[in-house]
Design a protein around this motif. Structure first.
Motif, PDB file in Angstrom:
ATOM      1  N   ARG A  97       0.825  -1.215   0.000  1.00 14.52           N
ATOM      2  CA  ARG A  97       0.000   0.000   0.000  1.00 14.52           C
ATOM      3  C   ARG A  97       0.855   1.259   0.000  1.00 14.52           C
ATOM      4  N   HIS A  98       1.959   1.223   0.750  1.00 20.03           N
ATOM      5  CA  HIS A  98       2.874   2.368   0.769  1.00 20.03           C
ATOM      6  C   HIS A  98       3.464   2.597  -0.622  1.00 20.03           C
ATOM      7  N   TYR A  99       3.889   1.526  -1.273  1.00 22.96           N
ATOM      8  CA  TYR A  99       4.440   1.661  -2.623  1.00 22.96           C
ATOM      9  C   TYR A  99       3.406   2.237  -3.595  1.00 22.96           C
ATOM     10  N   GLU A 100       2.158   1.865  -3.422  1.00 29.17           N
ATOM     11  CA  GLU A 100       1.092   2.452  -4.243  1.00 29.17           C
ATOM     12  C   GLU A 100       0.959   3.941  -3.943  1.00 29.17           C
ATOM     13  N   LYS A 101       0.969   4.273  -2.672  1.00 22.51           N
ATOM     14  CA  LYS A 101       0.783   5.664  -2.247  1.00 22.51           C
ATOM     15  C   LYS A 101       1.880   6.580  -2.789  1.00 22.51           C
ATOM     16  N   ILE A 102       3.129   6.084  -2.831  1.00 25.06           N
ATOM     17  CA  ILE A 102       4.230   6.939  -3.294  1.00 25.06           C
ATOM     18  C   ILE A 102       4.501   6.787  -4.793  1.00 25.06           C
ATOM     19  N   SER A 150       1.524   0.936  -9.377  1.00 22.42           N
ATOM     20  CA  SER A 150       0.248   1.537  -9.779  1.00 22.42           C
ATOM     21  C   SER A 150      -0.905   0.924  -8.985  1.00 22.42           C
ATOM     22  N   VAL A 151      -1.908   1.746  -8.745  1.00 26.72           N
ATOM     23  CA  VAL A 151      -3.101   1.276  -8.048  1.00 26.72           C
ATOM     24  C   VAL A 151      -3.867   0.396  -9.032  1.00 26.72           C
ATOM     25  N   PRO A 152      -4.187  -0.823  -8.626  1.00 28.66           N
ATOM     26  CA  PRO A 152      -4.866  -1.740  -9.551  1.00 28.66           C
ATOM     27  C   PRO A 152      -6.346  -1.387  -9.707  1.00 28.66           C
ATOM     28  N   PRO A 153      -6.933  -1.877 -10.784  1.00 29.37           N
ATOM     29  CA  PRO A 153      -8.384  -1.679 -10.932  1.00 29.37           C
ATOM     30  C   PRO A 153      -9.139  -2.461  -9.860  1.00 29.37           C
ATOM     31  N   ARG A 154     -10.338  -2.012  -9.604  1.00 25.91           N
ATOM     32  CA  ARG A 154     -11.157  -2.681  -8.592  1.00 25.91           C
ATOM     33  C   ARG A 154     -12.194  -3.587  -9.255  1.00 25.91           C
ATOM     34  N   GLU A 155     -12.451  -4.674  -8.568  1.00 23.58           N
ATOM     35  CA  GLU A 155     -13.503  -5.588  -9.005  1.00 23.58           C
ATOM     36  C   GLU A 155     -14.848  -4.976  -8.614  1.00 23.58           C
ATOM     37  N   PRO A 156     -15.956  -5.486  -9.135  1.00 26.51           N
ATOM     38  CA  PRO A 156     -17.265  -4.950  -8.770  1.00 26.51           C
ATOM     39  C   PRO A 156     -17.539  -4.972  -7.259  1.00 26.51           C
ATOM     40  N   ASN A 157     -16.932  -5.918  -6.552  1.00 27.94           N
ATOM     41  CA  ASN A 157     -17.141  -6.001  -5.108  1.00 27.94           C
ATOM     42  C   ASN A 157     -16.222  -5.042  -4.337  1.00 27.94           C
ATOM     43  N   GLY A 158     -15.395  -4.255  -5.041  1.00 37.72           N
ATOM     44  CA  GLY A 158     -14.544  -3.267  -4.410  1.00 37.72           C
ATOM     45  C   GLY A 158     -13.122  -3.727  -4.129  1.00 37.72           C
ATOM     46  N   TYR A 159     -12.871  -5.013  -4.265  1.00 39.22           N
ATOM     47  CA  TYR A 159     -11.517  -5.518  -4.031  1.00 39.22           C
ATOM     48  C   TYR A 159     -10.592  -5.100  -5.166  1.00 39.22           C
ATOM     49  N   ARG A 160      -9.357  -4.831  -4.802  1.00 43.80           N
ATOM     50  CA  ARG A 160      -8.350  -4.513  -5.814  1.00 43.80           C
ATOM     51  C   ARG A 160      -7.970  -5.792  -6.547  1.00 43.80           C
ATOM     52  N   ASN A 161      -7.764  -5.675  -7.841  1.00 48.19           N
ATOM     53  CA  ASN A 161      -7.416  -6.828  -8.661  1.00 48.19           C
ATOM     54  C   ASN A 161      -6.008  -6.628  -9.241  1.00 48.19           C
ATOM     55  N   TYR A 162      -5.016  -7.220  -8.573  1.00 49.68           N
ATOM     56  CA  TYR A 162      -3.630  -7.092  -9.005  1.00 49.68           C
ATOM     57  C   TYR A 162      -3.366  -8.040 -10.168  1.00 49.68           C
ATOM     58  N   GLU A 163      -2.562  -7.573 -11.110  1.00 49.56           N
ATOM     59  CA  GLU A 163      -2.261  -8.339 -12.313  1.00 49.56           C
ATOM     60  C   GLU A 163      -0.807  -8.796 -12.296  1.00 49.56           C
ATOM     61  N   THR A 164      -0.439  -9.572 -13.290  1.00 45.65           N
ATOM     62  CA  THR A 164       0.933 -10.062 -13.407  1.00 45.65           C
ATOM     63  C   THR A 164       1.931  -8.914 -13.446  1.00 45.65           C
ATOM     64  N   SER A 165       1.563  -7.820 -14.081  1.00 44.16           N
ATOM     65  CA  SER A 165       2.471  -6.665 -14.159  1.00 44.16           C
ATOM     66  C   SER A 165       2.781  -6.118 -12.761  1.00 44.16           C
ATOM     67  N   HIS A 166       1.797  -6.137 -11.863  1.00 41.98           N
ATOM     68  CA  HIS A 166       2.027  -5.712 -10.478  1.00 41.98           C
ATOM     69  C   HIS A 166       2.999  -6.665  -9.781  1.00 41.98           C
TER      70      HIS A 166
END
Length: 139
Positions: free
Chosen positions: A18-23, A27-43
Motif C-alpha cells: 500500500r505504501h508503494y502504491e501511495k508513493i 500503480s493502483v490496480p483496478p477494482r472488481e465490482p465487489n470493491g476488491y483490488r485486482n492485481y495483475e501479473t504486471s504488479h
C-alpha cells in the motif's frame, strides 16, 4: 489476484504494498465490482523488482529511477551505471565504517578477558570513561 496473494507471492508485507502504491512505485490496480483490488501479473513483476532492489539496500528514490528506466528502454543506460556506482561507493563506505567498529569492539572486548564481578569489568570501565569524555559539556 488480491493484495494478500500478491504479498505472499513476493514476500512483501501488505502495508508495504500500500505504501508503494501511495508513493507511486506501484500503480493502483483496478477494482472488481465487489470493491476488491485486482492485481495483475504486471504488479507482481514490478513488486518483485522493487523487492529485489530493496534487498540490495537501494533507497526507494533509486528504485523509482530504475523503474523509470524500465519504462523508457530506448534511453542511454549511463545514468544507471552512475546510480550503481554511487550505491557501490556508499556500500564500501559503510563496510569501512563497520570494519572500524569491529576493531573498536575487539579492543573493548580485550579489556576484560575473564569472567569476574562487574565492579572489575574492564569493558564497563572503558565505556563509562569514554562516555565521560564525550558527554555533555558543563557550563
Amino acid at each position: 489476484m488480491r493484495i494478500g496473494e500478491l504479498g505472499n507471492e513476493t514476500g512483501v508485507d501488505i502495508e508495504t504494498i500500500r505504501h508503494y502504491e501511495k508513493i507511486g512505485l506501484l500503480s493502483v490496480p483496478p477494482r472488481e465490482p465487489n470493491g476488491y483490488r485486482n492485481y495483475e501479473t504486471s504488479h507482481l513483476e514490478r513488486l518483485a523488482f522493487i523487492r529485489h532492489c530493496r534487498a540490495l539496500d537501494m533507497p526507494l528514490a533509486d528504485v523509482k529511477r530504475l523503474l523509470d528506466f524500465i519504462t523508457h528502454p530506448e534511453v542511454d543506460c549511463g545514468e544507471i551505471n552512475r546510480l550503481i556506482d554511487a550505491h557501490l561507493h556508499n556500500i564500501r563506505e559503510r563496510l569501512h565504517s563497520m570494519q572500524s567498529l569491529e576493531k573498536q569492539l575487539e579492543v573493548l572486548r580485550a579489556r576484560c578477558g575473564d569472567s569476574h564481578i562487574v565492579r572489575d569489568c574492564g569493558i564497563l570501565s572503558e565505556l563509562v570513561a569514554a562516555s565521560h569524555k564525550t558527554g555533555v559539556k558543563k557550563d
